[in-house]
Design a protein around this motif. Structure first.
Motif, PDB file in Angstrom:
ATOM      1  N   ARG A 189       0.841  -1.194   0.000  1.00  9.62           N
ATOM      2  CA  ARG A 189       0.000   0.000   0.000  1.00  9.62           C
ATOM      3  C   ARG A 189       0.879   1.248   0.000  1.00  9.62           C
ATOM      4  O   ARG A 189       1.796   1.364   0.809  1.00  9.62           O
ATOM      5  N   ILE A 190       0.645   2.180  -0.922  1.00  7.31           N
ATOM      6  CA  ILE A 190       1.401   3.435  -0.953  1.00  7.31           C
ATOM      7  C   ILE A 190       0.438   4.606  -0.924  1.00  7.31           C
ATOM      8  O   ILE A 190      -0.715   4.492  -1.358  1.00  7.31           O
ATOM      9  N   LYS A 191       0.914   5.730  -0.424  1.00  5.22           N
ATOM     10  CA  LYS A 191       0.065   6.912  -0.283  1.00  5.22           C
ATOM     11  C   LYS A 191       0.136   7.826  -1.504  1.00  5.22           C
ATOM     12  O   LYS A 191      -0.824   8.519  -1.823  1.00  5.22           O
ATOM     13  N   HIS A 192       1.295   7.852  -2.179  1.00  3.37           N
ATOM     14  CA  HIS A 192       1.457   8.748  -3.333  1.00  3.37           C
ATOM     15  C   HIS A 192       2.433   8.108  -4.314  1.00  3.37           C
ATOM     16  O   HIS A 192       3.405   7.453  -3.897  1.00  3.37           O
ATOM     17  N   PRO A 193       2.200   8.285  -5.631  1.00  2.00           N
ATOM     18  CA  PRO A 193       3.095   7.695  -6.639  1.00  2.00           C
ATOM     19  C   PRO A 193       4.555   8.091  -6.488  1.00  2.00           C
ATOM     20  O   PRO A 193       5.445   7.355  -6.911  1.00  2.00           O
ATOM     21  N   SER A 194       4.821   9.257  -5.879  1.00  2.00           N
ATOM     22  CA  SER A 194       6.209   9.711  -5.715  1.00  2.00           C
ATOM     23  C   SER A 194       7.017   8.789  -4.811  1.00  2.00           C
ATOM     24  O   SER A 194       8.246   8.879  -4.779  1.00  2.00           O
ATOM     25  N   GLU A 195       6.352   7.883  -4.096  1.00  2.00           N
ATOM     26  CA  GLU A 195       7.073   6.934  -3.245  1.00  2.00           C
ATOM     27  C   GLU A 195       7.827   5.899  -4.084  1.00  2.00           C
ATOM     28  O   GLU A 195       8.819   5.320  -3.612  1.00  2.00           O
ATOM     29  N   VAL A 196       7.350   5.658  -5.314  1.00  2.00           N
ATOM     30  CA  VAL A 196       7.995   4.633  -6.148  1.00  2.00           C
ATOM     31  C   VAL A 196       8.423   5.149  -7.524  1.00  2.00           C
ATOM     32  O   VAL A 196       9.170   4.474  -8.233  1.00  2.00           O
ATOM     33  N   LEU A 197       7.956   6.355  -7.921  1.00  2.00           N
ATOM     34  CA  LEU A 197       8.261   6.877  -9.256  1.00  2.00           C
ATOM     35  C   LEU A 197       8.721   8.324  -9.179  1.00  2.00           C
ATOM     36  O   LEU A 197       8.452   9.026  -8.194  1.00  2.00           O
ATOM     37  N   GLU A 198       9.388   8.783 -10.258  1.00  5.81           N
ATOM     38  CA  GLU A 198       9.729  10.194 -10.391  1.00  5.81           C
ATOM     39  C   GLU A 198       9.596  10.581 -11.863  1.00  5.81           C
ATOM     40  O   GLU A 198       9.760   9.740 -12.763  1.00  5.81           O
ATOM     41  N   VAL A 199       9.267  11.852 -12.108  1.00  8.13           N
ATOM     42  CA  VAL A 199       9.105  12.338 -13.475  1.00  8.13           C
ATOM     43  C   VAL A 199      10.421  12.194 -14.231  1.00  8.13           C
ATOM     44  O   VAL A 199      11.484  12.542 -13.724  1.00  8.13           O
ATOM     45  N   GLY A 200      10.327  11.666 -15.448  1.00 10.67           N
ATOM     46  CA  GLY A 200      11.519  11.464 -16.265  1.00 10.67           C
ATOM     47  C   GLY A 200      12.070  10.052 -16.210  1.00 10.67           C
ATOM     48  O   GLY A 200      12.898   9.674 -17.039  1.00 10.67           O
ATOM     49  N   ALA A 201      11.601   9.263 -15.233  1.00  8.12           N
ATOM     50  CA  ALA A 201      12.094   7.893 -15.089  1.00  8.12           C
ATOM     51  C   ALA A 201      11.558   7.016 -16.223  1.00  8.12           C
ATOM     52  O   ALA A 201      10.399   7.142 -16.633  1.00  8.12           O
ATOM     53  N   GLN A 202      12.412   6.136 -16.719  1.00 10.33           N
ATOM     54  CA  GLN A 202      11.987   5.183 -17.745  1.00 10.33           C
ATOM     55  C   GLN A 202      11.618   3.876 -17.056  1.00 10.33           C
ATOM     56  O   GLN A 202      12.384   3.348 -16.252  1.00 10.33           O
ATOM     57  N   ILE A 203      10.432   3.368 -17.377  1.00  7.79           N
ATOM     58  CA  ILE A 203       9.940   2.173 -16.690  1.00  7.79           C
ATOM     59  C   ILE A 203       9.402   1.164 -17.697  1.00  7.79           C
ATOM     60  O   ILE A 203       9.145   1.494 -18.857  1.00  7.79           O
ATOM     61  N   GLN A 204       9.253  -0.058 -17.234  1.00  9.25           N
ATOM     62  CA  GLN A 204       8.558  -1.092 -17.985  1.00  9.25           C
ATOM     63  C   GLN A 204       7.294  -1.455 -17.226  1.00  9.25           C
ATOM     64  O   GLN A 204       7.322  -1.625 -16.002  1.00  9.25           O
ATOM     65  N   ALA A 205       6.192  -1.556 -17.945  1.00  9.47           N
ATOM     66  CA  ALA A 205       4.909  -1.869 -17.323  1.00  9.47           C
ATOM     67  C   ALA A 205       4.106  -2.781 -18.241  1.00  9.47           C
ATOM     68  O   ALA A 205       4.360  -2.858 -19.447  1.00  9.47           O
ATOM     69  N   GLN A 206       3.147  -3.439 -17.651  1.00 10.24           N
ATOM     70  CA  GLN A 206       2.286  -4.333 -18.432  1.00 10.24           C
ATOM     71  C   GLN A 206       0.965  -3.642 -18.737  1.00 10.24           C
ATOM     72  O   GLN A 206       0.389  -2.962 -17.885  1.00 10.24           O
ATOM     73  N   ILE A 207       0.487  -3.809 -19.979  1.00  7.27           N
ATOM     74  CA  ILE A 207      -0.812  -3.255 -20.362  1.00  7.27           C
ATOM     75  C   ILE A 207      -1.906  -4.160 -19.817  1.00  7.27           C
ATOM     76  O   ILE A 207      -1.928  -5.365 -20.096  1.00  7.27           O
ATOM     77  N   ILE A 208      -2.804  -3.592 -18.999  1.00  5.45           N
ATOM     78  CA  ILE A 208      -3.886  -4.385 -18.421  1.00  5.45           C
ATOM     79  C   ILE A 208      -5.251  -3.993 -18.978  1.00  5.45           C
ATOM     80  O   ILE A 208      -6.235  -4.695 -18.762  1.00  5.45           O
ATOM     81  N   LYS A 209      -5.285  -2.871 -19.728  1.00  6.76           N
ATOM     82  CA  LYS A 209      -6.585  -2.439 -20.256  1.00  6.76           C
ATOM     83  C   LYS A 209      -6.377  -1.492 -21.436  1.00  6.76           C
ATOM     84  O   LYS A 209      -5.520  -0.624 -21.400  1.00  6.76           O
ATOM     85  N   ILE A 210      -7.170  -1.679 -22.483  1.00  6.71           N
ATOM     86  CA  ILE A 210      -7.218  -0.747 -23.612  1.00  6.71           C
ATOM     87  C   ILE A 210      -8.690  -0.485 -23.910  1.00  6.71           C
ATOM     88  O   ILE A 210      -9.428  -1.398 -24.306  1.00  6.71           O
TER      89      ILE A 210
END
Length: 326
Positions: free
Chosen positions: A169-190
């Protein structure tokens, strides 16, 4: 007087004249030639290069082949530009959105944003053809909001909801991400939309890229089991407790205490509290665990009653007591 190209080199050039053969230019002419080429570029939707020379009210001045042009701040980039002065001295490509000579001098209005949108649309069309639910994509985090993060997938924008950022559980996205970071993610919905600028909503997940604590640890849970955990979220309907295995369970408000009526979980517990709970139920299909704090007290009382022994042994029969009194 030094040639910058050789035989066999590929060049991008403009047709400057077709008299006595075809005359090409790799650089824009100056003076009258520049004005004529700018007019031609506007008519045929041809991009032009220019150098940003200064910032003025509402935009920046751009030198295009010796002709002074204007680019509004809103047309300088795809996103809002906070410091237009940072563009001064840069050579950029523009689309001419207006060209006239009403006052004798060319009045040229430029847009870099329009050109970037066109290029982005081409890239998006290529990327769109490869997208599918379940596929893993690489993107760049462009902004963080309380509810999640937006990711540039190369001309397309994906959304990472806060619930899809981590199994914890996290309170804000900034706990795990920052602007400009390159990430890999899975598409779960289109999902298709009616917006021509954003014809689809793309849902992403970082959580899906990691191991689910449920798969690894749910087998260790059993009904009636007493465990210690930490309160990670409180709602009107109950409190979420993270167990040592990483699995979260819900203590419904009716299972928080037996001493009083509870309107909201925060009336009994707070985030960060260490609590003891009893497992009431396990839903394997929905991956949910029902917990109770109230049952801990009941279990403790039952254990005490089971182990209770009166002092001095048994009380004897009623006849024994009667004889003792007489």
């Amino acid at each position: 007087g030094v040639l910058s190209v050789g035989v066999g080199d590929r060049v991008t050039a403009r047709v400057a004249s077709t008299k006595d053969g075809v005359v090409l230019r790799v650089k824009m002419g100056r003076g009258r030639d520049a004005a004529a080429e700018l007019e031609q570029a506007q008519q045929h939707n041809i991009p032009v290069d220019g150098t940003v020379t200064a910032v003025n009210k509402g935009g920046v001045e751009v030198d295009v082949g010796g002709v002074r042009a204007f680019c509004p701040i809103s047309q300088l980039d795809l996103r809002f530009v906070e410091d237009p002065g940072s563009y001064v001295g840069k050579k950029l490509s523009f689309r001419i959105t207006r060209y006239d000579t009403e006052r004798g001098q060319p009045n040229v209005v430029l847009s870099r944003k329009a050109l970037m949108q066109e290029e982005r649309a081409k890239v998006a069309a290529e990327a769109r053809a490869t997208l599918a639910v379940g596929s893993v994509v690489t993107g760049t985090v462009t902004s963080l909001k309380d509810y999640g993060a937006f990711v540039d997938l190369g001309g397309l924008e994906g959304m990472l909801h806060i619930s899809q950022l981590s199994h914890d559980r996290i309170k804000h996205p900034s706990e795990v991400l920052e602007v400009g970071a390159q990430i890999q993610a899975q598409i779960i919905k289109i999902e298709k939309t009616d917006d021509p600028n954003k014809p689809e909503r793309i849902g992403l997940s970082l959580k899906a890229m990691g191991a689910d604590p449920w798969d690894a640890n749910s087998a260790s849970l059993s009904e009636g089991q007493r465990l210690h955990g930490e309160v990670v979220r409180t709602e009107q309907f109950g409190a979420f407790v993270q167990l040592p295995s990483g699995i979260e369970g819900l203590v419904h408000v009716s299972e928080l205490t037996s001493t009083r009526r509870v309107n909201h979980a925060r009336d009994v517990v707070s985030v960060g509290d260490k609590v003891e709970v009893v497992v009431l139920g396990i839903d394997e299909e929905r991956k949910r665990v029902s917990l109770s704090m109230k049952a801990v007290g009941a279990a403790a009382e039952a254990e005490q009653a089971k182990n209770f022994k009166p002092r001095g042994g048994t009380m004897g029969t009623f006849a024994d007591l009667f004889n003792k009194k007489s």
